[in-house]
Enzyme design. Structure first.
Site, PDB file in Angstrom:
ATOM      1  N   ASP A  39     -15.931  23.875  23.840  1.00 47.68           N
ATOM      2  CA  ASP A  39     -16.624  23.843  22.543  1.00 47.68           C
ATOM      3  C   ASP A  39     -16.112  22.651  21.735  1.00 47.68           C
ATOM      4  OD1 ASP A  39     -18.151  26.319  20.705  1.00 47.68           O
ATOM      5  OD2 ASP A  39     -17.363  24.537  19.692  1.00 47.68           O
ATOM      6  N   LEU A  41     -16.270  22.398  18.568  1.00 52.39           N
ATOM      7  CA  LEU A  41     -15.891  22.851  17.219  1.00 52.39           C
ATOM      8  C   LEU A  41     -16.558  21.961  16.167  1.00 52.39           C
ATOM      9  CD1 LEU A  41     -12.139  23.923  17.618  1.00 52.39           C
ATOM     10  CD2 LEU A  41     -14.190  25.361  17.678  1.00 52.39           C
ATOM     11  N   THR A  42     -17.863  21.951  16.182  1.00 52.60           N
ATOM     12  CA  THR A  42     -18.629  21.320  15.104  1.00 52.60           C
ATOM     13  C   THR A  42     -18.468  22.198  13.861  1.00 52.60           C
ATOM     14  OG1 THR A  42     -20.622  22.623  15.513  1.00 52.60           O
ATOM     15  CG2 THR A  42     -20.390  20.579  16.789  1.00 52.60           C
ATOM     16  N   ALA A  87     -25.109  24.297  21.375  1.00 48.58           N
ATOM     17  CA  ALA A  87     -26.317  23.674  20.826  1.00 48.58           C
ATOM     18  C   ALA A  87     -26.129  23.458  19.340  1.00 48.58           C
ATOM     19  CB  ALA A  87     -27.531  24.586  21.059  1.00 48.58           C
ATOM     20  N   THR A 129     -34.403  30.174  23.483  1.00 43.64           N
ATOM     21  CA  THR A 129     -34.932  30.863  22.314  1.00 43.64           C
ATOM     22  C   THR A 129     -36.436  31.093  22.397  1.00 43.64           C
ATOM     23  OG1 THR A 129     -35.305  30.562  19.940  1.00 43.64           O
ATOM     24  CG2 THR A 129     -35.055  28.560  21.220  1.00 43.64           C
ATOM     25  N   ASP A 130     -36.913  32.103  21.671  1.00 47.98           N
ATOM     26  CA  ASP A 130     -38.365  32.333  21.583  1.00 47.98           C
ATOM     27  C   ASP A 130     -39.077  31.213  20.813  1.00 47.98           C
ATOM     28  OD1 ASP A 130     -37.436  32.969  19.008  1.00 47.98           O
ATOM     29  OD2 ASP A 130     -38.149  35.045  19.046  1.00 47.98           O
ATOM     30  N   GLU A 131     -38.306  30.406  20.067  1.00 51.52           N
ATOM     31  CA  GLU A 131     -38.940  29.380  19.232  1.00 51.52           C
ATOM     32  C   GLU A 131     -39.617  28.283  20.057  1.00 51.52           C
ATOM     33  OE1 GLU A 131     -36.796  28.208  15.708  1.00 51.52           O
ATOM     34  OE2 GLU A 131     -35.599  30.030  15.759  1.00 51.52           O
ATOM     35  N   TYR A 153     -35.712  21.376  16.188  1.00 55.61           N
ATOM     36  CA  TYR A 153     -34.778  22.257  16.917  1.00 55.61           C
ATOM     37  C   TYR A 153     -35.476  22.855  18.129  1.00 55.61           C
ATOM     38  CZ  TYR A 153     -32.620  26.732  18.187  1.00 55.61           C
ATOM     39  OH  TYR A 153     -32.107  27.805  18.894  1.00 55.61           O
ATOM     40  N   LYS A 157     -34.866  22.464  22.257  1.00 64.25           N
ATOM     41  CA  LYS A 157     -34.588  23.600  23.146  1.00 64.25           C
ATOM     42  C   LYS A 157     -35.640  23.658  24.266  1.00 64.25           C
ATOM     43  CE  LYS A 157     -31.741  26.325  22.893  1.00 64.25           C
ATOM     44  NZ  LYS A 157     -30.319  26.345  23.365  1.00 64.25           N
ATOM     45  N   ASN A 182     -34.553  36.643  17.320  1.00 67.42           N
ATOM     46  CA  ASN A 182     -33.528  36.361  16.305  1.00 67.42           C
ATOM     47  C   ASN A 182     -32.350  37.329  16.390  1.00 67.42           C
ATOM     48  OD1 ASN A 182     -35.828  34.857  15.143  1.00 67.42           O
ATOM     49  ND2 ASN A 182     -34.405  34.620  13.441  1.00 67.42           N
ATOM     50  N   LYS A 192     -27.453  31.103   8.172  1.00 71.65           N
ATOM     51  CA  LYS A 192     -28.633  31.727   8.780  1.00 71.65           C
ATOM     52  C   LYS A 192     -29.063  32.916   7.929  1.00 71.65           C
ATOM     53  CE  LYS A 192     -28.056  28.864  12.254  1.00 71.65           C
ATOM     54  NZ  LYS A 192     -27.446  29.121  13.537  1.00 71.65           N
ATOM     55  N   LYS A 277     -41.113  23.528   5.844  1.00 65.69           N
ATOM     56  CA  LYS A 277     -42.144  22.707   6.495  1.00 65.69           C
ATOM     57  C   LYS A 277     -42.382  23.207   7.909  1.00 65.69           C
ATOM     58  CE  LYS A 277     -41.236  18.253   4.373  1.00 65.69           C
ATOM     59  NZ  LYS A 277     -40.589  16.965   4.621  1.00 65.69           N
ATOM     60  N   HIS A 279     -43.290  25.986   9.063  1.00 62.24           N
ATOM     61  CA  HIS A 279     -42.676  27.287   9.328  1.00 62.24           C
ATOM     62  C   HIS A 279     -43.524  28.123  10.291  1.00 62.24           C
ATOM     63  CE1 HIS A 279     -40.076  30.555   7.147  1.00 62.24           C
ATOM     64  NE2 HIS A 279     -39.844  30.479   8.437  1.00 62.24           N
TER      65      HIS A 279
HETATM   66  P1  NAD Z   1     -23.895  28.553  16.767  1.00 63.07           P
HETATM   67  O1  NAD Z   1     -24.444  27.423  15.963  1.00 63.07           O
HETATM   68  O2  NAD Z   1     -23.263  29.706  16.068  1.00 63.07           O
HETATM   69  O3  NAD Z   1     -22.825  28.001  17.820  1.00 63.07           O
HETATM   70  C1  NAD Z   1     -23.025  26.824  18.550  1.00 63.07           C
HETATM   71  C2  NAD Z   1     -21.681  26.432  19.167  1.00 63.07           C
HETATM   72  O4  NAD Z   1     -21.888  25.263  19.970  1.00 63.07           O
HETATM   73  C3  NAD Z   1     -20.621  26.080  18.120  1.00 63.07           C
HETATM   74  O5  NAD Z   1     -19.385  26.701  18.443  1.00 63.07           O
HETATM   75  C4  NAD Z   1     -20.483  24.560  18.227  1.00 63.07           C
HETATM   76  O6  NAD Z   1     -19.185  24.073  17.906  1.00 63.07           O
HETATM   77  C5  NAD Z   1     -20.837  24.331  19.693  1.00 63.07           C
HETATM   78  N1  NAD Z   1     -21.329  22.966  19.949  1.00 63.07           N
HETATM   79  C6  NAD Z   1     -22.297  22.300  19.258  1.00 63.07           C
HETATM   80  N2  NAD Z   1     -22.460  21.060  19.770  1.00 63.07           N
HETATM   81  C7  NAD Z   1     -21.608  20.961  20.832  1.00 63.07           C
HETATM   82  C8  NAD Z   1     -21.331  19.944  21.774  1.00 63.07           C
HETATM   83  N3  NAD Z   1     -21.963  18.754  21.731  1.00 63.07           N
HETATM   84  N4  NAD Z   1     -20.416  20.190  22.741  1.00 63.07           N
HETATM   85  C9  NAD Z   1     -19.745  21.375  22.790  1.00 63.07           C
HETATM   86  N5  NAD Z   1     -19.948  22.362  21.902  1.00 63.07           N
HETATM   87  C10 NAD Z   1     -20.886  22.175  20.938  1.00 63.07           C
HETATM   88  O7  NAD Z   1     -25.110  29.036  17.685  1.00 63.07           O
HETATM   89  P2  NAD Z   1     -25.493  30.502  18.201  1.00 63.07           P
HETATM   90  O8  NAD Z   1     -26.340  31.168  17.173  1.00 63.07           O
HETATM   91  O9  NAD Z   1     -24.301  31.173  18.730  1.00 63.07           O
HETATM   92  O10 NAD Z   1     -26.478  30.117  19.395  1.00 63.07           O
HETATM   93  C11 NAD Z   1     -26.002  29.995  20.738  1.00 63.07           C
HETATM   94  C12 NAD Z   1     -27.184  29.660  21.640  1.00 63.07           C
HETATM   95  O11 NAD Z   1     -28.180  30.674  21.534  1.00 63.07           O
HETATM   96  C13 NAD Z   1     -27.874  28.340  21.294  1.00 63.07           C
HETATM   97  O12 NAD Z   1     -28.191  27.671  22.486  1.00 63.07           O
HETATM   98  C14 NAD Z   1     -29.133  28.777  20.543  1.00 63.07           C
HETATM   99  O13 NAD Z   1     -30.160  27.832  20.714  1.00 63.07           O
HETATM  100  C15 NAD Z   1     -29.445  30.100  21.220  1.00 63.07           C
HETATM  101  N6  NAD Z   1     -30.189  31.045  20.375  1.00 63.07           N
HETATM  102  C16 NAD Z   1     -29.689  31.523  19.205  1.00 63.07           C
HETATM  103  C17 NAD Z   1     -30.437  32.435  18.454  1.00 63.07           C
HETATM  104  C18 NAD Z   1     -29.918  33.058  17.179  1.00 63.07           C
HETATM  105  O14 NAD Z   1     -30.626  33.892  16.591  1.00 63.07           O
HETATM  106  N7  NAD Z   1     -28.721  32.743  16.716  1.00 63.07           N
HETATM  107  C19 NAD Z   1     -31.691  32.823  18.871  1.00 63.07           C
HETATM  108  C20 NAD Z   1     -32.178  32.304  20.054  1.00 63.07           C
HETATM  109  C21 NAD Z   1     -31.407  31.441  20.810  1.00 63.07           C
END
Ligand code: NAD
Length: 339
Positions: A39, A41-42, A87, A129-131, A153, A157, A182, A192, A277, A279
């Site tokens: 990770d 850690l963004t 992501a 994701t469903d998006e 986004y 994906k 979601n 979020k 925008k 949406h």
């Molecule tokens: P999040 O934003 O909470 O976490 C993303 C993590 O990825 C973070 O820890 C960040 O530091 C890390 N990261 C980002 N860029 C990186 C890079 N270049 N290299 C290494 N690490 C990196 O996201 P989440 O909500 O936990 O989502 C996880 C996955 O599930 C994603 O792929 C997202 O598209 C998918 N998803 C999420 C949801 C939702 O409702 N949250 C719904 C559908 C799909």
């Protein structure tokens, strides 16, 4: 003695990835696995999300970027399986600046796929994701519905999904894709919708509701999501897409009402703001495939689990307060509502 399956989890310090890792290494986990989190850690990655597993001898953490081909090569070469969560995930941020989304979601995923092609892991689960499907007025998407993403986004994906499928179809790498609705639950970054609204309400602050509030989302508890991912990792088939749904379809207005009730706040705190925008009006997944093939069922009842989620944010102010400060502000109306 059987050797442990070594799983590389990207994005494991985020909301869903960390829940996955805590579950996998917890009492209900698969057992016989060793997990390495990669990770970057963004701003969205929270090292403390992994505190519960940090002491385990079956856990390792590497801070690094999935776009770093040399690092990814080293790590993928030492693991049997990959579960890919990393992501950029906040739709509103992608409306302002899409570069980081293209870099991580597209280039980062391709970096992992290129490496998987060299080392041929047993399984590569790509979490999506469903998006990617856009918006649907009636009915639900099945896994073969055309991809028609609207936000940057969702477009990144969808691109990564197509690259993942291409890697399987062209090179025969065992890639499996999950697309979920979601998520909600503890450790969700407070930009979020649910954690933003709950934490604002706990502070007695307004909550920004986009447009007419009639956009519809299906809510999936993160427990159910990670269980679905585990079913796909352990029992899914190569090259297949699996939907993971929650069975709790609500308008944002209905959801807001439930959140107000759970916090004990009144409707005067709801501020109607200009719509996002582009949406998407409604997302809806048909998840009969994972139900029939892998016996997936969501177990968490929405209203009860939502109250439990609100209680978690009430009890964990030290977790979310610093995160709200550190997330770069958005200059859009309604700071950061993703749904
Ligand atoms: P999040 O934003 O909470 O976490 C993303 C993590 O990825 C973070 O820890 C960040 O530091 C890390 N990261 C980002 N860029 C990186 C890079 N270049 N290299 C290494 N690490 C990196 O996201 P989440 O909500 O936990 O989502 C996880 C996955 O599930 C994603 O792929 C997202 O598209 C998918 N998803 C999420 C949801 C939702 O409702 N949250 C719904 C559908 C799909």
């Amino acid at each position: 003695m059987t050797t442990a399956v070594r799983i590389l989890v990207t994005g494991g310090a985020g909301f869903i990835g960390s829940h996955y890792v805590r579950t996998l290494l917890g009492p209900e986990g698969a057992g016989g696995v060793h997990v390495t989190v990669l990770d970057k850690l963004t701003y969205a990655g929270v090292a403390a999300n992994l505190d519960a597993v940090r002491g385990s001898d079956r856990f390792a953490f590497v801070q690094g970027d999935i776009c770093d081909a040399e690092l990814v090569d080293k790590l993928v070469g030492r693991h049997d399986q990959i579960v890919h969560f990393a992501a950029e995930t906040h739709v509103d941020r992608s409306l302002h600046a899409a570069d980081a989304f293209v870099r991580t979601n597209v280039h980062g995923t391709q970096t992992l796929l290129d490496t998987a092609l060299r080392y041929r892991p047993e399984v590569f689960v790509h979490v999506s994701t469903d998006e990617v499907y856009g918006s649907i007025a009636k009915g639900s998407w099945t896994e073969d519905a055309p991809l028609a993403p609207n936000s940057p986004y969702a477009a990144t994906k969808a691109s990564s999904d197509l690259l993942a499928l291409a890697c399987h179809r062209t090179h025969g790498v065992d890639v499996r894709i999950t697309r979920c609705s979601n998520n909600y639950g503890p450790h969700h970054f407070p930009e979020k919708l649910i954690p933003l609204f709950v934490t604002n309400l706990l502070d007695g602050a307004e909550v920004p509701l986009y447009g007419d509030g009639l956009d519809v989302r299906d809510w999936l508890h993160v427990d159910d999501h990670v269980r679905g991912i585990e079913l796909v990792r352990t029992g899914g088939r190569a090259g297949e897409v699996y939907h993971i749904g929650g069975g709790a379809e609500l308008t944002n207005r209905e959801l807001t009402r439930l959140l107000l009730d759970a916090v004990g706040a009144d409707a005067s705190l709801v501020r109607n703001v200009e719509d996002r925008k582009g949406h998407d009006r409604r997302y809806s997944l048909d998840w009969s495939k994972i139900r029939d093939d892998l016996e997936y069922r969501p177990r968490r009842g929405f209203e009860e689990a939502l109250v439990e989620t609100v209680a978690w944010y009430r009890d964990n102010r030290p977790w979310w307060e610093p995160l709200k400060k550190r997330a770069a502000p958005l200059d859009s109306p309604g700071p950061g509502v993703r749904a």
